[in-house]
Design a protein around this motif. Structure first.
Motif, mmCIF file in Angstrom:
data_model
loop_
_atom_site.group_PDB
_atom_site.id
_atom_site.type_symbol
_atom_site.label_atom_id
_atom_site.label_comp_id
_atom_site.label_asym_id
_atom_site.label_seq_id
_atom_site.Cartn_x
_atom_site.Cartn_y
_atom_site.Cartn_z
ATOM 1 N N UNK A 49 0.836 -1.210 0.000
ATOM 2 C CA UNK A 49 0.000 0.000 0.000
ATOM 3 C C UNK A 49 0.869 1.259 0.000
ATOM 4 N N UNK A 50 1.953 1.247 0.763
ATOM 5 C CA UNK A 50 2.885 2.378 0.777
ATOM 6 C C UNK A 50 3.457 2.610 -0.617
ATOM 7 N N UNK A 51 3.849 1.538 -1.298
ATOM 8 C CA UNK A 51 4.387 1.650 -2.655
ATOM 9 C C UNK A 51 3.343 2.206 -3.611
ATOM 10 N N UNK A 52 2.129 1.683 -3.567
ATOM 11 C CA UNK A 52 1.061 2.175 -4.457
ATOM 12 C C UNK A 52 0.780 3.658 -4.206
ATOM 13 N N UNK A 53 0.686 4.040 -2.935
ATOM 14 C CA UNK A 53 0.416 5.436 -2.596
ATOM 15 C C UNK A 53 1.554 6.334 -3.072
ATOM 16 N N UNK A 54 2.795 5.913 -2.880
ATOM 17 C CA UNK A 54 3.938 6.713 -3.316
ATOM 18 C C UNK A 54 3.951 6.867 -4.831
ATOM 19 N N UNK A 55 3.666 5.784 -5.567
ATOM 20 C CA UNK A 55 3.646 5.853 -7.030
ATOM 21 C C UNK A 55 2.523 6.759 -7.527
ATOM 22 N N UNK A 56 1.364 6.724 -6.863
ATOM 23 C CA UNK A 56 0.247 7.587 -7.251
ATOM 24 C C UNK A 56 0.597 9.055 -7.051
ATOM 25 N N UNK A 57 1.164 9.363 -5.889
ATOM 26 C CA UNK A 57 1.528 10.749 -5.585
ATOM 27 C C UNK A 57 2.643 11.218 -6.521
ATOM 28 N N UNK A 58 3.625 10.357 -6.786
ATOM 29 C CA UNK A 58 4.742 10.730 -7.660
ATOM 30 C C UNK A 58 4.294 10.933 -9.104
ATOM 31 N N UNK A 59 3.287 10.168 -9.537
ATOM 32 C CA UNK A 59 2.790 10.295 -10.921
ATOM 33 C C UNK A 59 2.037 11.595 -11.134
ATOM 34 N N UNK A 60 1.409 12.105 -10.071
ATOM 35 C CA UNK A 60 0.657 13.352 -10.159
ATOM 36 C C UNK A 60 1.607 14.509 -9.863
ATOM 37 N N UNK A 61 2.284 15.006 -10.873
ATOM 38 C CA UNK A 61 3.327 16.013 -10.686
ATOM 39 C C UNK A 61 2.792 17.397 -10.346
ATOM 40 N N UNK A 62 1.484 17.600 -10.440
ATOM 41 C CA UNK A 62 0.931 18.920 -10.161
ATOM 42 C C UNK A 62 0.641 19.121 -8.678
ATOM 43 N N UNK A 63 0.654 18.043 -7.894
ATOM 44 C CA UNK A 63 0.344 18.181 -6.470
ATOM 45 C C UNK A 63 1.603 18.070 -5.620
ATOM 46 N N UNK A 64 1.502 18.536 -4.413
ATOM 47 C CA UNK A 64 2.593 18.426 -3.449
ATOM 48 C C UNK A 64 2.704 16.957 -3.039
ATOM 49 N N UNK A 65 3.911 16.414 -2.869
ATOM 50 C CA UNK A 65 4.055 14.999 -2.553
ATOM 51 C C UNK A 65 3.684 14.629 -1.114
ATOM 52 N N UNK A 66 2.743 15.339 -0.530
ATOM 53 C CA UNK A 66 2.301 15.026 0.829
ATOM 54 C C UNK A 66 1.622 13.674 0.815
ATOM 55 N N UNK A 67 1.728 12.898 1.831
ATOM 56 C CA UNK A 67 2.381 13.146 3.113
ATOM 57 C C UNK A 67 3.836 12.706 3.138
ATOM 58 N N UNK A 68 4.434 12.470 1.982
ATOM 59 C CA UNK A 68 5.808 11.991 1.937
ATOM 60 C C UNK A 68 6.809 13.129 2.057
ATOM 61 N N UNK A 69 7.983 12.793 2.593
ATOM 62 C CA UNK A 69 9.135 13.698 2.611
ATOM 63 C C UNK A 69 8.809 15.039 3.275
ATOM 64 N N UNK A 70 8.111 14.998 4.380
ATOM 65 C CA UNK A 70 7.672 16.232 5.037
ATOM 66 C C UNK A 70 8.541 16.623 6.231
ATOM 67 N N UNK A 71 9.453 15.773 6.644
ATOM 68 C CA UNK A 71 10.315 16.103 7.771
ATOM 69 C C UNK A 71 11.761 16.129 7.303
ATOM 70 N N UNK A 72 12.587 16.799 8.067
ATOM 71 C CA UNK A 72 14.005 16.842 7.728
ATOM 72 C C UNK A 72 14.756 15.819 8.557
ATOM 73 N N UNK A 73 15.950 15.537 8.144
ATOM 74 C CA UNK A 73 16.781 14.585 8.868
ATOM 75 C C UNK A 73 17.471 15.316 10.013
ATOM 76 N N UNK A 74 17.313 14.793 11.200
ATOM 77 C CA UNK A 74 17.895 15.449 12.381
ATOM 78 C C UNK A 74 19.249 14.903 12.758
ATOM 79 N N UNK A 75 19.864 14.071 11.921
ATOM 80 C CA UNK A 75 21.115 13.433 12.335
ATOM 81 C C UNK A 75 22.294 14.396 12.362
ATOM 82 N N UNK A 76 22.181 15.578 11.763
ATOM 83 C CA UNK A 76 23.288 16.517 11.731
ATOM 84 C C UNK A 76 23.046 17.747 12.611
ATOM 85 N N UNK A 77 22.257 17.592 13.648
ATOM 86 C CA UNK A 77 21.986 18.719 14.552
ATOM 87 C C UNK A 77 23.274 19.055 15.314
ATOM 88 N N UNK A 78 23.623 20.325 15.315
ATOM 89 C CA UNK A 78 24.801 20.778 16.038
ATOM 90 C C UNK A 78 24.367 21.476 17.316
#
Length: 111
Positions: A80-109
């Motif tokens: 289901x995650x794969x299908x949802x990601x492919x659907x969102x990625x195919x629709x280039x006119x919309x924002x890719x929400x809810x994917x990729x909405x947070x940043x990586x915190x591994x480099x916090x200084x």
């Protein structure tokens, strides 16, 4: 001296367990093991399947911190995650929400 040796052994065990828990992906694009790990969609940067030449079929999830997880290919949640990601990625006119909405915190200084 015994404490140091025990600490090193425990550290190596934890590192090895962590690598096995997430599944290991080889340079060929194939997974040596697949697991069932729920990854929040906002932490997902990319979702794809392994190549056709791979013995183990898996769904590979890359997080915003560029960590890769080999998920079981026949797990309903991963499919289901794969299908949802492919659907969102195919629709280039919309924002890719809810994917990729947070940043990586591994480099916090800390300053």
């Amino acid at each position: 001296m015994k404490t140091l040796g025990l600490f090193v052994l425990l550290t190596l065990f934890c590192m090895a367990t962590g690598m096995v828990a997430q599944g290991i992906m080889f340079k060929t694009g194939c997974c040596s093991k697949s697991v069932r790990v729920l990854i929040p969609k906002e932490r997902v940067k990319h979702v794809a399947t392994t190549s056709d030449h791979c013995h183990r079929k898996a769904i590979v999830v890359t997080t915003v911190c560029d960590k890769r997880f080999c998920l079981e290919g026949r797990w309903d949640w991963a499919e289901e995650l794969l299908r949802h990601f492919e659907t969102v990625s195919a629709n280039k006119t919309s924002v890719p929400a809810p994917f990729n909405q947070t940043s990586c915190e591994k480099y916090i200084q800390l300053t």
